[in-house]
Motif scaffolding. Structure first.
Motif, short mmCIF file in Angstrom:
data_model
loop_
_atom_site.label_atom_id
_atom_site.label_comp_id
_atom_site.label_asym_id
_atom_site.label_seq_id
_atom_site.Cartn_x
_atom_site.Cartn_y
_atom_site.Cartn_z
N LEU A 141 0.82 -1.21 0.00
CA LEU A 141 0.00 0.00 0.00
C LEU A 141 0.85 1.26 0.00
O LEU A 141 0.43 2.31 -0.51
CB LEU A 141 -0.95 -0.01 1.20
CG LEU A 141 -1.95 -1.17 1.22
CD1 LEU A 141 -2.89 -1.04 2.41
CD2 LEU A 141 -2.74 -1.23 -0.07
N SER A 158 1.45 2.14 -3.39
CA SER A 158 0.26 2.71 -4.03
C SER A 158 -0.04 4.13 -3.55
O SER A 158 -1.06 4.71 -3.92
CB SER A 158 -0.96 1.82 -3.74
OG SER A 158 -0.76 0.51 -4.25
N HIS A 205 -0.14 5.17 -0.17
CA HIS A 205 -0.78 5.30 1.14
C HIS A 205 0.27 5.32 2.24
O HIS A 205 1.30 4.63 2.15
CB HIS A 205 -1.74 4.13 1.39
CG HIS A 205 -2.82 4.01 0.36
ND1 HIS A 205 -3.85 4.91 0.26
CD2 HIS A 205 -3.03 3.08 -0.62
CE1 HIS A 205 -4.65 4.54 -0.74
NE2 HIS A 205 -4.18 3.44 -1.28
N THR A 237 -5.04 -4.62 -2.76
CA THR A 237 -4.92 -3.27 -3.30
C THR A 237 -6.24 -2.80 -3.88
O THR A 237 -6.70 -1.67 -3.63
CB THR A 237 -3.84 -3.22 -4.39
OG1 THR A 237 -2.58 -3.65 -3.83
CG2 THR A 237 -3.68 -1.81 -4.93
N GLU A 292 -8.55 0.31 -2.48
CA GLU A 292 -8.89 1.41 -3.37
C GLU A 292 -10.40 1.60 -3.46
O GLU A 292 -10.90 2.73 -3.46
CB GLU A 292 -8.30 1.16 -4.76
CG GLU A 292 -6.78 1.28 -4.79
CD GLU A 292 -6.20 0.90 -6.14
OE1 GLU A 292 -6.96 0.38 -7.00
OE2 GLU A 292 -4.99 1.13 -6.34
N ARG A 349 -12.61 4.83 -2.28
CA ARG A 349 -13.51 5.53 -3.21
C ARG A 349 -14.89 5.71 -2.61
O ARG A 349 -15.55 6.73 -2.82
CB ARG A 349 -13.63 4.75 -4.53
CG ARG A 349 -12.45 4.92 -5.47
CD ARG A 349 -12.83 4.46 -6.87
NE ARG A 349 -13.29 3.08 -6.91
CZ ARG A 349 -12.51 2.03 -7.10
NH1 ARG A 349 -11.20 2.21 -7.24
NH2 ARG A 349 -13.01 0.81 -7.13
#
Length: 241
Positions: free
Chosen positions: A21, A24, A26, A109, A113, A117
């Protein structure tokens, strides 16, 4: 950059989550047990929580219950318990997603995500409520009525917390079952009635007419702050109410 709190006692799992993460975008904040995780929750105010169930000191179910007392923070349960009954329990207790170990990196992942959202800005109701009669501190789960310490069960605490946070608003038995009980399946409105009776007694109100928790016949229940009852009171101490 979003901040994720991960409460997980397996260092290898934490390392994988941090690497994955973090790559990504985070910021991953780890905690190795439930009690430490709750302390970090108050300090960090994360954007989402990834929570294991089999934790030392305080298990994941207790942590989930405490978090849902104070926030609508997005929560993903990440655990080795894959039984359907466990998944249902987790989702009904307030988790937004449930992922079983071992998990693929791609799935973790994608689920995080998707969780981010769906999530807006988490609201927090952990500030002290104090109206001059009832003082309630969610962080420590302490309750004082007219200056006297009152010991409540977890369900009674959630019931009182729900009522005072909706002060003046009538809540139906169905609403209270949904907001207060982790699993309202099969519970009747009578369960709410008896829980309210017990809560009044614990708060020192043997006479329902003297209680700030008012029954609206055929409709539901509401909490009346002292100001509404003609007594001198003070407003909520929280600036975010």
């Amino acid at each position: 950059m979003s901040q994720l709190l991960v409460i997980e006692d397996d260092p290898d799992t934490i390392a994988v989550i941090q690497a994955l993460l973090g790559h990504s975008g985070h910021d991953v904040v780890p905690a190795c047990d439930g009690r430490t995780g709750l302390r970090m929750l108050h300090e960090v105010r994360p954007d989402a929580l990834i929570l294991d169930i089999g934790l030392p000191v305080m298990d994941g179910w207790q942590v989930l219950e405490r978090v849902r007392d104070i926030s609508d923070l997005p929560i993903m349960i990440l655990t080795g318990r894959g039984q359907e009954t466990e998944k249902v329990r987790g989702l009904r207790a307030g988790a937004d997603d449930y992922l079983v170990k071992p998990f693929s990196k791609a799935e973790l992942t994608a689920r995080v995500e998707a969780l981010m959202r769906r999530a807006g800005v988490a609201s927090w109701a952990e500030d002290v409520y104090d109206d001059g009669l009832v003082r309630l501190e969610p962080a420590s789960r302490s309750v004082h009525v007219a200056g006297e310490d009152v010991r409540l069960t977890p369900t009674e605490f959630r019931l009182l917390n729900t009522l005072v946070r909706h002060a003046g608003q009538v809540l139906s038995p169905a609403q209270l079952l949904s907001l207060v009980w982790d699993d309202p399946t099969g519970l009747s409105p009578e369960r709410v009635k008896f829980a309210v009776l017990r809560l009044r007694r614990r708060m020192g109100f043997a006479d329902p007419a003297e209680s700030p928790i008012e029954a609206m016949r055929g409709v539901g229940y509401r909490y009346r702050p002292p100001a509404e009852q003609g007594r001198a009171g003070v407003p909520l101490s929280s600036s975010r109410q």
